[in-house]
Write a protein that holds these residues in place. Structure first.
Motif, PDB file in Angstrom:
ATOM      1  N   LYS A 261      -2.725  22.603 -10.454  1.00 22.27           N
ATOM      2  CA  LYS A 261      -1.629  21.827 -10.186  1.00 22.27           C
ATOM      3  C   LYS A 261      -1.465  21.405  -8.925  1.00 22.27           C
ATOM      4  CE  LYS A 261       1.103  23.334 -14.336  1.00 22.27           C
ATOM      5  NZ  LYS A 261       2.511  23.888 -14.855  1.00 22.27           N
ATOM      6  N   ARG A 262      -2.145  21.974  -7.819  1.00 22.66           N
ATOM      7  CA  ARG A 262      -1.939  21.367  -6.454  1.00 22.66           C
ATOM      8  C   ARG A 262      -2.784  20.071  -6.815  1.00 22.66           C
ATOM      9  NH1 ARG A 262      -3.281  26.587  -2.309  1.00 22.66           N
ATOM     10  NH2 ARG A 262      -1.049  27.539  -2.617  1.00 22.66           N
ATOM     11  N   ARG A 263      -3.924  19.914  -7.318  1.00 27.03           N
ATOM     12  CA  ARG A 263      -4.664  18.805  -7.386  1.00 27.03           C
ATOM     13  C   ARG A 263      -3.983  17.862  -8.524  1.00 27.03           C
ATOM     14  NH1 ARG A 263      -9.754  20.074 -10.296  1.00 27.03           N
ATOM     15  NH2 ARG A 263     -10.114  18.282  -9.804  1.00 27.03           N
ATOM     16  N   VAL A 264      -3.520  18.324  -9.288  1.00 21.76           N
ATOM     17  CA  VAL A 264      -2.814  17.243 -10.602  1.00 21.76           C
ATOM     18  C   VAL A 264      -1.300  17.765 -10.716  1.00 21.76           C
ATOM     19  CG1 VAL A 264      -3.029  16.047 -12.624  1.00 21.76           C
ATOM     20  CG2 VAL A 264      -5.242  17.247 -11.340  1.00 21.76           C
ATOM     21  N   PRO A 265      -0.547  17.542  -9.964  1.00 21.79           N
ATOM     22  CA  PRO A 265       0.871  18.057 -10.178  1.00 21.79           C
ATOM     23  C   PRO A 265       1.408  17.575 -11.642  1.00 21.79           C
ATOM     24  CG  PRO A 265       0.856  17.299  -8.090  1.00 21.79           C
ATOM     25  CD  PRO A 265      -0.631  16.891  -8.637  1.00 21.79           C
ATOM     26  N   GLY A 266       2.197  18.329 -12.285  1.00 23.27           N
ATOM     27  CA  GLY A 266       2.955  18.037 -13.679  1.00 23.27           C
ATOM     28  C   GLY A 266       2.014  18.095 -14.785  1.00 23.27           C
ATOM     29  N   THR A 267       0.948  18.720 -14.580  1.00 22.81           N
ATOM     30  CA  THR A 267       0.061  19.045 -15.759  1.00 22.81           C
ATOM     31  C   THR A 267       0.673  20.245 -16.644  1.00 22.81           C
ATOM     32  OG1 THR A 267      -1.934  18.295 -14.829  1.00 22.81           O
ATOM     33  CG2 THR A 267      -2.204  19.613 -16.980  1.00 22.81           C
ATOM     34  N   PRO A 268       1.238  20.372 -17.875  1.00 19.62           N
ATOM     35  CA  PRO A 268       1.574  21.245 -18.567  1.00 19.62           C
ATOM     36  C   PRO A 268       0.613  22.389 -18.916  1.00 19.62           C
ATOM     37  CG  PRO A 268       1.326  19.410 -20.168  1.00 19.62           C
ATOM     38  CD  PRO A 268       1.093  18.949 -18.736  1.00 19.62           C
ATOM     39  N   ALA A 269       1.206  23.576 -18.790  1.00 21.98           N
ATOM     40  CA  ALA A 269       0.365  24.619 -18.859  1.00 21.98           C
ATOM     41  C   ALA A 269       0.822  25.865 -19.840  1.00 21.98           C
ATOM     42  CB  ALA A 269       0.168  25.569 -17.643  1.00 21.98           C
ATOM     43  N   VAL A 270       0.181  26.309 -20.816  1.00 19.21           N
ATOM     44  CA  VAL A 270       0.652  27.274 -21.734  1.00 19.21           C
ATOM     45  C   VAL A 270      -0.247  28.628 -21.597  1.00 19.21           C
ATOM     46  CG1 VAL A 270       1.132  27.910 -24.037  1.00 19.21           C
ATOM     47  CG2 VAL A 270       1.034  25.494 -23.465  1.00 19.21           C
ATOM     48  N   LEU A 271       0.238  29.532 -21.304  1.00 22.08           N
ATOM     49  CA  LEU A 271       0.083  30.959 -21.078  1.00 22.08           C
ATOM     50  C   LEU A 271      -0.135  31.989 -22.178  1.00 22.08           C
ATOM     51  CD1 LEU A 271      -1.474  33.347 -19.215  1.00 22.08           C
ATOM     52  CD2 LEU A 271       0.845  33.703 -18.364  1.00 22.08           C
ATOM     53  N   MET A 272      -1.069  32.149 -22.979  1.00 24.57           N
ATOM     54  CA  MET A 272      -1.388  33.038 -24.067  1.00 24.57           C
ATOM     55  C   MET A 272      -1.549  34.585 -23.722  1.00 24.57           C
ATOM     56  SD  MET A 272      -1.174  33.362 -27.457  1.00 24.57           S
ATOM     57  CE  MET A 272      -1.418  34.583 -28.557  1.00 24.57           C
ATOM     58  N   LEU A 273      -0.626  35.440 -24.011  1.00 18.30           N
ATOM     59  CA  LEU A 273      -0.731  37.049 -23.454  1.00 18.30           C
ATOM     60  C   LEU A 273      -0.687  37.764 -24.907  1.00 18.30           C
ATOM     61  CD1 LEU A 273       1.649  37.079 -20.512  1.00 18.30           C
ATOM     62  CD2 LEU A 273      -0.602  36.884 -20.480  1.00 18.30           C
ATOM     63  N   SER A 274      -1.898  37.765 -25.204  1.00 15.45           N
ATOM     64  CA  SER A 274      -2.125  38.698 -26.425  1.00 15.45           C
ATOM     65  C   SER A 274      -1.922  40.383 -26.192  1.00 15.45           C
ATOM     66  CB  SER A 274      -3.417  38.726 -27.139  1.00 15.45           C
ATOM     67  OG  SER A 274      -3.885  37.415 -27.213  1.00 15.45           O
ATOM     68  N   ASP A 275      -2.071  40.618 -25.000  1.00 20.33           N
ATOM     69  CA  ASP A 275      -2.061  42.084 -24.635  1.00 20.33           C
ATOM     70  C   ASP A 275      -1.220  41.894 -23.141  1.00 20.33           C
ATOM     71  OD1 ASP A 275      -2.854  43.599 -26.842  1.00 20.33           O
ATOM     72  OD2 ASP A 275      -5.031  43.013 -26.032  1.00 20.33           O
ATOM     73  N   LEU A 276      -0.386  42.902 -22.820  1.00 22.97           N
ATOM     74  CA  LEU A 276       0.025  42.699 -21.242  1.00 22.97           C
ATOM     75  C   LEU A 276      -0.534  43.686 -20.494  1.00 22.97           C
ATOM     76  CD1 LEU A 276       3.789  42.749 -22.068  1.00 22.97           C
ATOM     77  CD2 LEU A 276       2.496  40.847 -21.538  1.00 22.97           C
ATOM     78  N   HIS A 277      -0.674  43.203 -19.209  1.00 18.58           N
ATOM     79  CA  HIS A 277      -1.354  43.925 -18.191  1.00 18.58           C
ATOM     80  C   HIS A 277      -0.457  44.210 -16.917  1.00 18.58           C
ATOM     81  CE1 HIS A 277      -4.967  44.818 -20.507  1.00 18.58           C
ATOM     82  NE2 HIS A 277      -5.018  43.502 -20.884  1.00 18.58           N
ATOM     83  N   LEU A 278       0.698  44.202 -17.148  1.00 21.59           N
ATOM     84  CA  LEU A 278       1.530  44.201 -16.035  1.00 21.59           C
ATOM     85  C   LEU A 278       1.561  45.393 -15.359  1.00 21.59           C
ATOM     86  CD1 LEU A 278       4.826  42.877 -17.907  1.00 21.59           C
ATOM     87  CD2 LEU A 278       3.179  41.417 -16.654  1.00 21.59           C
ATOM     88  N   SER A 279       2.116  45.360 -13.977  1.00 16.88           N
ATOM     89  CA  SER A 279       1.925  46.632 -13.258  1.00 16.88           C
ATOM     90  C   SER A 279       3.257  47.561 -13.732  1.00 16.88           C
ATOM     91  CB  SER A 279       2.225  46.425 -11.809  1.00 16.88           C
ATOM     92  OG  SER A 279       1.362  45.417 -11.160  1.00 16.88           O
ATOM     93  N   ARG A 280       4.029  47.167 -14.352  1.00 14.07           N
ATOM     94  CA  ARG A 280       5.122  47.935 -15.000  1.00 14.07           C
ATOM     95  C   ARG A 280       5.192  48.278 -16.302  1.00 14.07           C
ATOM     96  NH1 ARG A 280      10.869  45.450 -13.576  1.00 14.07           N
ATOM     97  NH2 ARG A 280       9.613  43.531 -13.516  1.00 14.07           N
ATOM     98  N   TRP A 281       4.133  47.473 -17.029  1.00 13.46           N
ATOM     99  CA  TRP A 281       3.827  48.001 -18.530  1.00 13.46           C
ATOM    100  C   TRP A 281       2.627  47.540 -18.823  1.00 13.46           C
ATOM    101  CZ3 TRP A 281       2.802  46.715 -23.429  1.00 13.46           C
ATOM    102  CH2 TRP A 281       2.944  47.988 -24.362  1.00 13.46           C
ATOM    103  N   SER A 282       1.686  48.125 -19.546  1.00 16.30           N
ATOM    104  CA  SER A 282       0.568  47.583 -20.220  1.00 16.30           C
ATOM    105  C   SER A 282       0.423  48.398 -21.469  1.00 16.30           C
ATOM    106  CB  SER A 282      -0.705  47.884 -19.245  1.00 16.30           C
ATOM    107  OG  SER A 282      -1.132  49.242 -19.263  1.00 16.30           O
TER     108      SER A 282
END
Length: 228
Positions: free
Chosen positions: A118-139
């Protein structure tokens, strides 16, 4: 529509890899132009014949890291790993076509790429698919089923800071977050303060419709369970 599917690696036949493979085929069947961007691809071990290799793009390999021996050191190793992940994300973002309509990252391994694209092409929509979580507070491994060790106040504080940093600088670059179930959706809300959409990724209910059956009683039943 031109879609960029982003995944950390395609080197094994696992759940995320299967999801990427089938999603790519479905998008292509619907007439979309789909490209998979990944750091590594092994066509012999990642669902042979299911992924069209011509759709896969890999960035040039990074130069050998002279500081590899420091990666195991507490604190310093985490910092070096973060720097490496940023460099890799920039290299992958650099090869994504600028006329891409949608970015679709899968799992935390690919979460940084949208920021640099997005630094190269601002405004491009993005979707993040999180099947499993790998957060620091919970995985997954923090589930009570695995009886995780209690964390100290310092560890909990550091985990909160790390999640806040990743959320602000990388996850926030995605306009939408998709998850597989309501439980994961709840964790996204609790730990990241974000809403998520539940997208069921599983059996085709048109090919395998649900049929109500009478209750089983008075006889033994063998149940087959199949994971990834």
């Amino acid at each position: 529509m031109k879609i960029a599917i982003i995944v950390r690696s395609l080197t094994i036949s696992g759940g995320v890899e299967r999801q990427v493979a089938m999603l790519t085929r479905e998008f292509a069947a619907r007439g979309h132009e789909v490209t998979i961007y990944t750091y590594a691809y092994d066509p012999e071990h990642c669902f042979p014949g299911l992924i069209d290799s011509s759709r896969v793009k890999i960035p040039p390999p990074l130069a050998r890291q002279p500081l590899n021996r420091f990666y195991r050191m507490s604190g310093i190793g985490s910092l070096l790993q973060e720097i490496t992940e940023r460099v890799k994300a920039r290299s992958l973002a650099a090869i994504i076509d600028k006329d891409t309509d949608v970015l679709n990252a899968h799992e935390h391994g690919a979460v940084r790429v949208a920021r640099y694209f997005k630094r190269r092409v601002p405004g491009t929509p993005a979707v993040l698919m999180l099947s499993d979580l790998h957060l620091s507070r919970w995985s997954l491994f923090d589930d009570p089923l695995f009886r995780p060790k209690p964390r100290s106040i310092l560890q909990r504080s550091f985990a909160r800071l790390k999640d806040g940093y990743e959320n602000r600088y990388f996850i926030a670059r995605h306009e939408r977050i998709a998850v597989l179930n309501e439980r994961t959706r709840g964790f996204i809300g609790k730990y990241l303060g974000r809403d998520a959409t539940v997208v069921r990724s599983g059996v085709d209910v048109e090919r395998f419709p649900y049929r109500k059956r009478p209750a089983i009683a008075g006889r033994r039943v063998n149940v087959l369970a199949n994971a990834i």
